[in-house]
Design a protein around this motif. Sequence first.
Motif, PDB file in Angstrom:
ATOM      1  N   GLU A   3      98.082  30.210  43.437  1.00 16.33           N
ATOM      2  CA  GLU A   3      99.378  29.920  44.041  1.00 16.33           C
ATOM      3  C   GLU A   3      99.437  30.392  45.491  1.00 16.33           C
ATOM      4  N   SER A  38     105.052  28.233  46.148  1.00 13.44           N
ATOM      5  CA  SER A  38     106.407  28.705  45.843  1.00 13.44           C
ATOM      6  C   SER A  38     106.954  29.492  47.029  1.00 13.44           C
ATOM      7  N   ALA A  54     115.249  24.763  47.717  1.00 12.61           N
ATOM      8  CA  ALA A  54     114.788  24.062  46.504  1.00 12.61           C
ATOM      9  C   ALA A  54     114.681  22.552  46.739  1.00 12.61           C
ATOM     10  N   GLU A  59     107.012  24.508  44.020  1.00  8.67           N
ATOM     11  CA  GLU A  59     107.021  24.754  42.581  1.00  8.67           C
ATOM     12  C   GLU A  59     108.307  25.501  42.191  1.00  8.67           C
ATOM     13  N   LYS A  60     108.543  26.613  42.899  1.00  8.81           N
ATOM     14  CA  LYS A  60     109.702  27.474  42.600  1.00  8.81           C
ATOM     15  C   LYS A  60     110.248  28.069  43.885  1.00  8.81           C
ATOM     16  N   ILE A  62     111.759  31.645  44.630  1.00  8.73           N
ATOM     17  CA  ILE A  62     111.983  32.947  43.984  1.00  8.73           C
ATOM     18  C   ILE A  62     112.908  33.778  44.869  1.00  8.73           C
ATOM     19  N   ALA A 172     112.665  21.858  43.545  1.00  7.95           N
ATOM     20  CA  ALA A 172     112.058  23.067  42.983  1.00  7.95           C
ATOM     21  C   ALA A 172     113.064  23.803  42.106  1.00  7.95           C
ATOM     22  N   ALA A 173     112.554  24.572  41.181  1.00  6.15           N
ATOM     23  CA  ALA A 173     113.421  25.419  40.356  1.00  6.15           C
ATOM     24  C   ALA A 173     113.717  26.702  41.121  1.00  6.15           C
ATOM     25  N   VAL A 174     114.941  27.224  40.943  1.00 12.37           N
ATOM     26  CA  VAL A 174     115.291  28.500  41.571  1.00 12.37           C
ATOM     27  C   VAL A 174     115.245  29.590  40.505  1.00 12.37           C
ATOM     28  N   GLU A 175     114.609  30.688  40.864  1.00 14.52           N
ATOM     29  CA  GLU A 175     114.416  31.770  39.887  1.00 14.52           C
ATOM     30  C   GLU A 175     114.759  33.093  40.563  1.00 14.52           C
TER      31      GLU A 175
END
Length: 324
Positions: A3, A38, A54, A59-60, A62, A172-175
């Motif tokens: 990554e 990410s 996003a 990918e993400k 963070i 993208a996903a938010v985490e």
Amino acid sequence: MSEILVFIEHKDCLLNKISLEAIAAAQSIGKDLGLKVSAVLPCDKDCSLAQEIAGYGLEKVIVAKNEKLGTYTPDGYADAWEQVIKTINPTYIVMSHTYQVRDFAPKVAARLGREVVGDCIRYSASSGQLVLTRRIFLGKLDADVTLGGEAPYFITFQSGAFRGDNAEKGSAAVEAMDVSVGDLRMSPEPPFQEAKASVDLTKSEVIVAVGRGIKSQENLALAQQLADALGADLAASRPICDSEWLPIDRQIGSSGQTVAPKVYIALGISGAIQHIVGMKNSGTIVAINKDGEAPIFDIADYGIVGDLFEAVPVMIEEISKAKS
Ligand code: FAD
């Protein structure tokens, strides 16, 4: 480990647009090496910027979250990054070479026993190996650097090395990742503002830059008229700022700002290497110089060999005609 993490710089959830250049760089490396990318965004809350980021091909996103990350401090950011890196185990960490990054990135790298390859202007990738290029000796030589030792590898890119508008869009996903932050040994003062009217030329889309060919401070008015007609910001070569005809924050070059506007118009600038390193990544470069041998013409897309005092009034007239 597969990554790339890219740092998103912000203040009160407002993006520092140079981070889009870092996204573009990380996406490009990711494609070449087959790695996911990410973004990492330190913040004290569910950062409102996360959704905007996003919207890029990542990918993400963070959000490294802790109440002590509301304002930038090197201690806070170093603690946050250390934990994110230990959790994600990335191969590369890509950042823009900003003052903030210069402040905290070497600290994180040192904690992990790694180095930072800083201020790179480009990279190449062959057989899965990155070769990074850095300017040395005031831009007179380019040095190719390969990465040794264990990952993660920290890389920072010079402003303008990549174009932020090339950052690919996506979803993208938010985490959120709760991180712990130890004692902060410093509390930041309000941000330094040199002068009320100061501009951030790194954000300018069009720049009209003047050099010694402008001859006198009074003649700056002509360059300003051209800048006004184009909605451009005024910048200068070093002699103009040394003479205090314009403030130092208008200086472009190795001891000034590095810019990459869509259009850069150089009026009476010879094109010394120390100037060129600050603007050569501009989209379209237009040069007006009465010396046909001036080195600025080596990098200009369009050139007028002639007297700027004849050419600029005609340009202003034609621009206002085109507008009306
Ligand atoms: P000049 O080199 O004097 O060129 C003026 C140009 O104007 C000439 O090419 C001339 O043909 C043209 N001209 C004259 N009259 C007209 C006219 N009527 N119409 C059209 N053209 C005309 N410089 C920077 O800019 N930025 C930096 O950050 C920087 N950092 C430096 C750091 C170090 C350590 C050192 C040693 C130098 C640095 N310099 C920097 C200085 C740099 O080396 C050059 O001296 C400087 O860029 C030259 O500025 P100039 O092109 O405006 O002036």
